[in-house]
Design a protein around this motif. Structure first.
Motif, PDB file in Angstrom:
ATOM      1  N   VAL A  46       0.835  -1.206   0.000  1.00 35.31           N
ATOM      2  CA  VAL A  46       0.000   0.000   0.000  1.00 35.31           C
ATOM      3  C   VAL A  46       0.872   1.260   0.000  1.00 35.31           C
ATOM      4  N   TYR A  47       0.280   2.392   0.322  1.00 37.28           N
ATOM      5  CA  TYR A  47       0.871   3.713   0.116  1.00 37.28           C
ATOM      6  C   TYR A  47       2.374   3.812   0.395  1.00 37.28           C
ATOM      7  N   GLY A  48       2.774   3.517   1.622  1.00 35.95           N
ATOM      8  CA  GLY A  48       4.169   3.730   1.996  1.00 35.95           C
ATOM      9  C   GLY A  48       5.136   2.980   1.113  1.00 35.95           C
ATOM     10  N   LYS A  49       4.792   1.742   0.757  1.00 39.80           N
ATOM     11  CA  LYS A  49       5.638   0.942  -0.119  1.00 39.80           C
ATOM     12  C   LYS A  49       5.827   1.642  -1.465  1.00 39.80           C
ATOM     13  N   GLN A  50       4.759   2.168  -2.023  1.00 41.52           N
ATOM     14  CA  GLN A  50       4.849   2.808  -3.335  1.00 41.52           C
ATOM     15  C   GLN A  50       5.548   4.166  -3.240  1.00 41.52           C
ATOM     16  N   TRP A  51       5.271   4.919  -2.199  1.00 42.91           N
ATOM     17  CA  TRP A  51       5.872   6.247  -2.050  1.00 42.91           C
ATOM     18  C   TRP A  51       7.386   6.172  -1.871  1.00 42.91           C
ATOM     19  N   ARG A  52       7.829   5.205  -1.062  1.00 48.51           N
ATOM     20  CA  ARG A  52       9.233   5.195  -0.661  1.00 48.51           C
ATOM     21  C   ARG A  52      10.048   4.051  -1.264  1.00 48.51           C
ATOM     22  N   ARG A  53       9.362   2.980  -1.756  1.00 49.61           N
ATOM     23  CA  ARG A  53      10.089   1.792  -2.205  1.00 49.61           C
ATOM     24  C   ARG A  53       9.450   1.185  -3.453  1.00 49.61           C
ATOM     25  N   TRP A  54       9.129   2.045  -4.413  1.00 51.22           N
ATOM     26  CA  TRP A  54       8.561   1.555  -5.680  1.00 51.22           C
ATOM     27  C   TRP A  54       9.644   0.753  -6.409  1.00 51.22           C
ATOM     28  N   ILE A  55       9.331  -0.470  -6.834  1.00 57.01           N
ATOM     29  CA  ILE A  55      10.275  -1.326  -7.531  1.00 57.01           C
ATOM     30  C   ILE A  55       9.948  -1.319  -9.019  1.00 57.01           C
ATOM     31  N   ASP A  56      10.929  -0.961  -9.852  1.00 56.47           N
ATOM     32  CA  ASP A  56      10.676  -0.939 -11.295  1.00 56.47           C
ATOM     33  C   ASP A  56      10.937  -2.313 -11.908  1.00 56.47           C
ATOM     34  N   LYS A  57      10.782  -2.412 -13.224  1.00 54.54           N
ATOM     35  CA  LYS A  57      10.877  -3.708 -13.906  1.00 54.54           C
ATOM     36  C   LYS A  57      12.262  -4.322 -13.806  1.00 54.54           C
ATOM     37  N   ASN A  58      13.266  -3.491 -13.506  1.00 53.04           N
ATOM     38  CA  ASN A  58      14.635  -3.993 -13.376  1.00 53.04           C
ATOM     39  C   ASN A  58      15.008  -4.298 -11.929  1.00 53.04           C
ATOM     40  N   GLY A  59      14.031  -4.175 -11.025  1.00 50.83           N
ATOM     41  CA  GLY A  59      14.305  -4.442  -9.628  1.00 50.83           C
ATOM     42  C   GLY A  59      14.925  -3.283  -8.879  1.00 50.83           C
ATOM     43  N   VAL A  60      14.978  -2.113  -9.507  1.00 49.21           N
ATOM     44  CA  VAL A  60      15.555  -0.930  -8.868  1.00 49.21           C
ATOM     45  C   VAL A  60      14.487  -0.256  -8.009  1.00 49.21           C
ATOM     46  N   ARG A  70       7.348  18.218 -13.062  1.00 42.50           N
ATOM     47  CA  ARG A  70       7.371  16.767 -12.875  1.00 42.50           C
ATOM     48  C   ARG A  70       7.498  16.378 -11.404  1.00 42.50           C
ATOM     49  N   MET A  71       7.116  17.258 -10.513  1.00 42.14           N
ATOM     50  CA  MET A  71       7.247  16.970  -9.083  1.00 42.14           C
ATOM     51  C   MET A  71       6.001  16.228  -8.597  1.00 42.14           C
ATOM     52  N   ILE A  72       5.956  14.958  -8.922  1.00 42.15           N
ATOM     53  CA  ILE A  72       4.785  14.114  -8.682  1.00 42.15           C
ATOM     54  C   ILE A  72       5.225  12.810  -8.032  1.00 42.15           C
ATOM     55  N   PHE A  73       4.447  12.356  -7.052  1.00 42.81           N
ATOM     56  CA  PHE A  73       4.567  10.957  -6.642  1.00 42.81           C
ATOM     57  C   PHE A  73       3.174  10.358  -6.576  1.00 42.81           C
ATOM     58  N   HIS A  74       3.085   9.048  -6.778  1.00 43.11           N
ATOM     59  CA  HIS A  74       1.766   8.412  -6.777  1.00 43.11           C
ATOM     60  C   HIS A  74       1.883   6.957  -6.325  1.00 43.11           C
ATOM     61  N   ALA A  75       0.737   6.349  -6.081  1.00 48.63           N
ATOM     62  CA  ALA A  75       0.703   5.010  -5.488  1.00 48.63           C
ATOM     63  C   ALA A  75      -0.034   3.991  -6.343  1.00 48.63           C
ATOM     64  N   TRP A  76      -0.506   4.395  -7.528  1.00 47.29           N
ATOM     65  CA  TRP A  76      -1.321   3.491  -8.350  1.00 47.29           C
ATOM     66  C   TRP A  76      -0.400   2.604  -9.195  1.00 47.29           C
ATOM     67  N   ASN A  77       0.196   1.629  -8.529  1.00 53.11           N
ATOM     68  CA  ASN A  77       1.108   0.691  -9.189  1.00 53.11           C
ATOM     69  C   ASN A  77       0.275  -0.479  -9.708  1.00 53.11           C
ATOM     70  N   VAL A  78      -0.038  -0.455 -10.990  1.00 51.35           N
ATOM     71  CA  VAL A  78      -0.999  -1.398 -11.566  1.00 51.35           C
ATOM     72  C   VAL A  78      -0.606  -2.841 -11.299  1.00 51.35           C
ATOM     73  N   GLY A  79       0.681  -3.135 -11.400  1.00 52.90           N
ATOM     74  CA  GLY A  79       1.131  -4.510 -11.235  1.00 52.90           C
ATOM     75  C   GLY A  79       0.995  -5.042  -9.822  1.00 52.90           C
ATOM     76  N   GLU A  80       0.773  -4.168  -8.834  1.00 51.32           N
ATOM     77  CA  GLU A  80       0.693  -4.611  -7.446  1.00 51.32           C
ATOM     78  C   GLU A  80      -0.667  -4.342  -6.806  1.00 51.32           C
ATOM     79  N   LEU A  81      -1.625  -3.823  -7.571  1.00 51.63           N
ATOM     80  CA  LEU A  81      -2.937  -3.495  -7.007  1.00 51.63           C
ATOM     81  C   LEU A  81      -3.612  -4.709  -6.388  1.00 51.63           C
ATOM     82  N   ALA A  82      -3.504  -5.862  -7.033  1.00 50.89           N
ATOM     83  CA  ALA A  82      -4.201  -7.054  -6.554  1.00 50.89           C
ATOM     84  C   ALA A  82      -3.697  -7.516  -5.192  1.00 50.89           C
TER      85      ALA A  82
END
Length: 303
Positions: free
Chosen positions: A127-141, A161-173
């Motif tokens: 949920v929120y905190g994970k996406q805000w502070r520890r979003w993982i991209d396709k390369n594991g970064v 471009r000063m935006i952050f968001h939490a709608w990580n489609v791959g992890e919504l489920a």
């Protein structure tokens, strides 16, 4: 005399009661809803938008924001801080999967007392905190979106471009609850002045108007104040944009009671100190003065 900013919230509540679209929602409770709303709160004079027509437990709201900022996703640390607002979802999952008709209080006590139980049953998913502070991209970064915003504000404050968001489609489920307040965008005005002002617009896809919105506005204003302090900027506006804004059908009587009350002046917010970073704020740092609300209004949470 200027119009009290809380009237924006009350006007929207009146609109929902009088003109809301009656809908059956995910929870099965049913709502009166509208699509597309905006409210603006000027924080430049030090006011803190904590609604006054009912008591808002602002410390609980700010503690939740501080929890988001830690990047944590388990309710154990929240419960240790006496914040129970996320317990409903893991409790419902526990009851469904085990068949045990445990009380909320007993469940929360087990989460606090038993670390292994908390790891299994107290986690909310990414949920929120994970996406805000520890979003993982396709390369594991791993990406710390909040730290990136603060760095950009310090080095390129005219950025769009000063935006952050939490709608990580791959992890919504895997999330206990899909993100409601989804997109946070910062903007600095008066760049050629001696006191540039920092503003924040939050886009919220879904807003429980009776219970959720008072918390959200308060904690989003707190976040704006923290980021402004960390970047040496004056405060500007909190702009809130709602998508599906709704009033649950079992909140209508409470809403009518609230509408009979007159708003009182907002309190003020100052900080007891300047923490070293956005990660170092504690609830004791928030000094809120002059909060004189009407009595609280209780309403059930739809899960």
């Amino acid at each position: 005399m200027s119009r009290h900013p809380e009237l924006q919230y009350l006007d929207l509540m009146t609109h929902l009661i009088d003109h809301g679209d009656r809908r059956i929602d995910r929870t099965g409770v049913g709502t009166l809803a509208t699509f597309g709303a905006m409210m603006r709160f000027d924080l430049s004079d030090g006011t803190f938008p904590v609604y006054t027509t009912k008591r808002v437990y602002w410390k609980t709201a700010v503690k939740e924001m501080l929890w988001f900022l830690t990047g944590q996703t388990n309710i154990r640390s929240l419960l240790a801080a006496n914040v129970r607002i996320w317990s409903d979802w893991p409790l419902a999952r526990y009851r469904k999967e085990t068949g045990e008709d445990i009380t909320q209080e007993a469940f929360e006590m087990r989460v606090i007392a038993d670390e292994s139980f908390a790891q299994k049953w107290g986690d909310l998913g990414p949920v929120y905190g994970k996406q805000w502070r520890r979003w993982i991209d396709k390369n594991g970064v791993e990406h710390d979106q909040v730290a990136g915003i603060i760095e950009t504000l310090r080095t390129n404050s005219s950025s769009r471009r000063m935006i952050f968001h939490a709608w990580n489609v791959g992890e919504l489920a895997d999330m206990a609850l899909h993100p409601c307040h989804m997109v946070y965008q910062f903007y600095v005005s008066g760049l050629d002045s001696q006191k540039p002002r920092l503003s924040l617009m939050v886009t919220q896809r879904s807003s429980d108007h009776m219970l959720g919105n008072p918390f959200n506005i308060c904690q989003q204003a707190a976040l704006l104040a923290m980021v402004a302090q960390q970047t040496d900027l004056a405060l500007g506006e909190l702009v809130w944009s709602g998508g599906d804004v709704h009033l649950y059908l079992n909140h209508i009587d409470q809403a009518r009671e609230q509408l009979r009350r007159e708003p009182r002046p907002f309190p003020t917010l100052t900080f007891a100190r300047r923490p070293d970073s956005i990660d170092d704020y504690r609830i004791e740092d928030f000094i809120v003065e002059g909060y004189d609300p009407h009595p609280p209004i209780e309403a059930p949470v739809a899960v």
